[in-house]
Scaffold this active site. Sequence first.
Site, PDB file in Angstrom:
ATOM      1  CE  LYS A   1      -1.930   2.938   2.648  1.00  0.00           C
ATOM      2  NZ  LYS A   1      -1.789   4.112   1.776  1.00  0.00           N
TER       3      LYS A   1
ATOM      4  CD  GLU B   1      12.892   0.454   9.638  1.00  0.00           C
ATOM      5  OE1 GLU B   1      13.404   1.472  10.140  1.00  0.00           O
ATOM      6  OE2 GLU B   1      13.461  -0.635   9.555  1.00  0.00           O
TER       7      GLU B   1
HETATM    8  P1  NAD Z   1       2.383   8.504   7.564  1.00  0.00           P
HETATM    9  O1  NAD Z   1       2.610   7.779   8.833  1.00  0.00           O
HETATM   10  O2  NAD Z   1       1.403   9.597   7.531  1.00  0.00           O
HETATM   11  O3  NAD Z   1       1.933   7.477   6.415  1.00  0.00           O
HETATM   12  C1  NAD Z   1       2.664   6.330   6.129  1.00  0.00           C
HETATM   13  C2  NAD Z   1       1.733   5.294   5.532  1.00  0.00           C
HETATM   14  O4  NAD Z   1       0.749   4.964   6.493  1.00  0.00           O
HETATM   15  C3  NAD Z   1       0.987   5.769   4.286  1.00  0.00           C
HETATM   16  O5  NAD Z   1       0.884   4.704   3.373  1.00  0.00           O
HETATM   17  C4  NAD Z   1      -0.370   6.147   4.836  1.00  0.00           C
HETATM   18  O6  NAD Z   1      -1.417   6.022   3.893  1.00  0.00           O
HETATM   19  C5  NAD Z   1      -0.545   5.133   5.948  1.00  0.00           C
HETATM   20  N1  NAD Z   1      -1.460   5.604   6.996  1.00  0.00           N
HETATM   21  C6  NAD Z   1      -1.694   6.894   7.378  1.00  0.00           C
HETATM   22  N2  NAD Z   1      -2.638   6.931   8.345  1.00  0.00           N
HETATM   23  C7  NAD Z   1      -3.000   5.646   8.580  1.00  0.00           C
HETATM   24  C8  NAD Z   1      -3.930   5.041   9.455  1.00  0.00           C
HETATM   25  N3  NAD Z   1      -4.698   5.751  10.284  1.00  0.00           N
HETATM   26  N4  NAD Z   1      -4.034   3.687   9.443  1.00  0.00           N
HETATM   27  C9  NAD Z   1      -3.288   2.951   8.599  1.00  0.00           C
HETATM   28  N5  NAD Z   1      -2.411   3.466   7.732  1.00  0.00           N
HETATM   29  C10 NAD Z   1      -2.258   4.805   7.725  1.00  0.00           C
HETATM   30  O7  NAD Z   1       3.823   8.961   7.094  1.00  0.00           O
HETATM   31  P2  NAD Z   1       4.200   9.811   5.807  1.00  0.00           P
HETATM   32  O8  NAD Z   1       3.759  11.202   6.047  1.00  0.00           O
HETATM   33  O9  NAD Z   1       3.763   9.110   4.573  1.00  0.00           O
HETATM   34  O10 NAD Z   1       5.796   9.715   5.843  1.00  0.00           O
HETATM   35  C11 NAD Z   1       6.552  10.485   6.665  1.00  0.00           C
HETATM   36  C12 NAD Z   1       6.958   9.706   7.893  1.00  0.00           C
HETATM   37  O11 NAD Z   1       7.628   8.494   7.521  1.00  0.00           O
HETATM   38  C13 NAD Z   1       7.962  10.458   8.728  1.00  0.00           C
HETATM   39  O12 NAD Z   1       7.633  10.353  10.086  1.00  0.00           O
HETATM   40  C14 NAD Z   1       9.272   9.736   8.440  1.00  0.00           C
HETATM   41  O13 NAD Z   1      10.237   9.870   9.428  1.00  0.00           O
HETATM   42  C15 NAD Z   1       8.826   8.337   8.266  1.00  0.00           C
HETATM   43  N6  NAD Z   1       9.823   7.548   7.531  1.00  0.00           N
HETATM   44  C16 NAD Z   1      10.579   6.647   8.218  1.00  0.00           C
HETATM   45  C17 NAD Z   1      11.558   5.912   7.560  1.00  0.00           C
HETATM   46  C18 NAD Z   1      12.401   4.899   8.285  1.00  0.00           C
HETATM   47  O14 NAD Z   1      13.001   4.053   7.634  1.00  0.00           O
HETATM   48  N7  NAD Z   1      12.458   4.926   9.599  1.00  0.00           N
HETATM   49  C19 NAD Z   1      11.765   6.095   6.205  1.00  0.00           C
HETATM   50  C20 NAD Z   1      10.980   7.026   5.527  1.00  0.00           C
HETATM   51  C21 NAD Z   1      10.001   7.748   6.216  1.00  0.00           C
END
Ligand code: NAD
Length: 500
Positions: free
Chosen positions: A192, A268
Amino acid sequence: MSAVLSIDNWKSEADRLSFRTEAFIGGKYVAAASGKTFDRINPANGKVLAQVAACDKEDVDRAVKAARAAFDKGAWSRRAPSDRKKVMLKFADLIEKHTTELALLETLDMGKPIRDSSKIDVPGSVNCIRWYAEAIDKVYDEIAPTGPEAVSLIRREPVGVVAAVVPWNFPLMMASWKIGPALATGNSVILKPAEQSPLSAIRIAELAAEAGIPEGVFNVLPGFGETAGQALGRHNDVDCITFTGSAEVGKYFLKYSGESNMKRVSLECGGKTPNIIMADCPDLDAAATAAAWGIFFNQGEVCNAGSRLIVEESIKDEVVEKIKAVGRKLQPGDPLDPKTGMGAIVDKTQLDRVLGYIDTGKKEGAKVVFGGARVRAETGGYYVEPTIFDDVDNKMTIAQEEIFGPVLSTITFTDPEEAVRIGNDSIYGLAAAVWTRDITKALKAARRLRAGVVWVNCFDNGHISSPFGGFKQSGFGRDKSLHAMDKYTELKATWIHIGN
Ligand code: NAD
């Protein structure tokens, strides 16, 4: 090859592009069961790029059924590792063959410079899938040292149906870090992508099929987090969630798991990486350049961005001046221009969030000494200047919360113990860096910093063979390296009695 294209070449390639916009379930592209779609906006100009299937619970059910049926059939899950390897190598070759197209999809969808998507994201994804393909027929199972009365065979078996939920900052690369080891170990996968960046994930689904990955083994469900993401997290027939994204959403997945089938979850999540530069740093120019790239690369939308510059008081002014000099050359530009080093922020929501943090920093008493504003608004796109705050206290919001934008907080220290203490004063523990010519100081700091990776005299270096992931609220589980395979396999002991 993509490397020699000019901005005009990239623009005409972009004009010729057609987008795959449907879900990929059971080996076919299909519309969402509801028929609903959502707009993908190009953050470089604010214009609609495509309408993409908005998958929901019903689509999740369909994909899980297809994935489970494929897993039970065994055409992938029980295939010889050397055969899976051949198919995955072909998959990697096909992604490589479509580098130009996939790089464009990344750049148009989420605003990163084409230079990065064509030279880092797509090649990095190819390398990752190839590495796991190459690894899978070289890892052995174990026999336990039980003694003469028994043989205990310890085998790794695929966990089953794996749902990979990924963010928008490195769409293809974060997906590859999951699907590489998950597919190599024989699982069925449902990917997803984030709602901000689904296009490359949707496109590689047919490349996987073309490479010979059997139907149902690799599915892609574009859609929103609260709907498609949540339905995957709560599904009783998903065995494993592998998530990259914010800590806030990571915690939801723990809850979904507890409220459904106790599926295993690996997370992550975010970071607030301390980049500690000591006065005895061996090369201040290199440290300052790395510090600048460490926060401005990918518009600062990097989980391990070096967002906290923790610098020894006596060299602070010199280091900040050097970082500014790099920042001046990194002003945001058209993501399709191969000379652009910093592109557009992913969407309007994230733009407002970043600008909101800049306001908060000022209100809390930190001083903007470089940048700090939205630029190129006339393009309709979402661009923020490289920004440096000085006089930051580690307790301030901008030093504690993940901004996920090109905003650096400068904090000073006077002794190495204090630097490590400040570095560790965070809910996150994804990465850290320390710059010193004193090996004892470097090793002491590296041992005490609570982070999944600590760089010494470099920043953001890595290799597919070296694990990546966090301590504390940066999550648990590791991507990359052979350790990633732990997430996608069950250990089974088969105990054979051979005594009397
Ligand atoms: P996000 O948590 O908003 O979304 C990530 C994923 O989760 C997306 O596919 C989104 O659709 C899904 N999601 C969002 N809300 C959800 C819910 N209520 N239930 C289930 N799924 C849901 O993150 P983002 O804004 O897409 O990305 C930025 C974040 O990702 C930052 O915090 C960044 O640090 C983190 N990140 C971490 C790593 C790592 O390897 N540690 C790498 C890249 C990004």
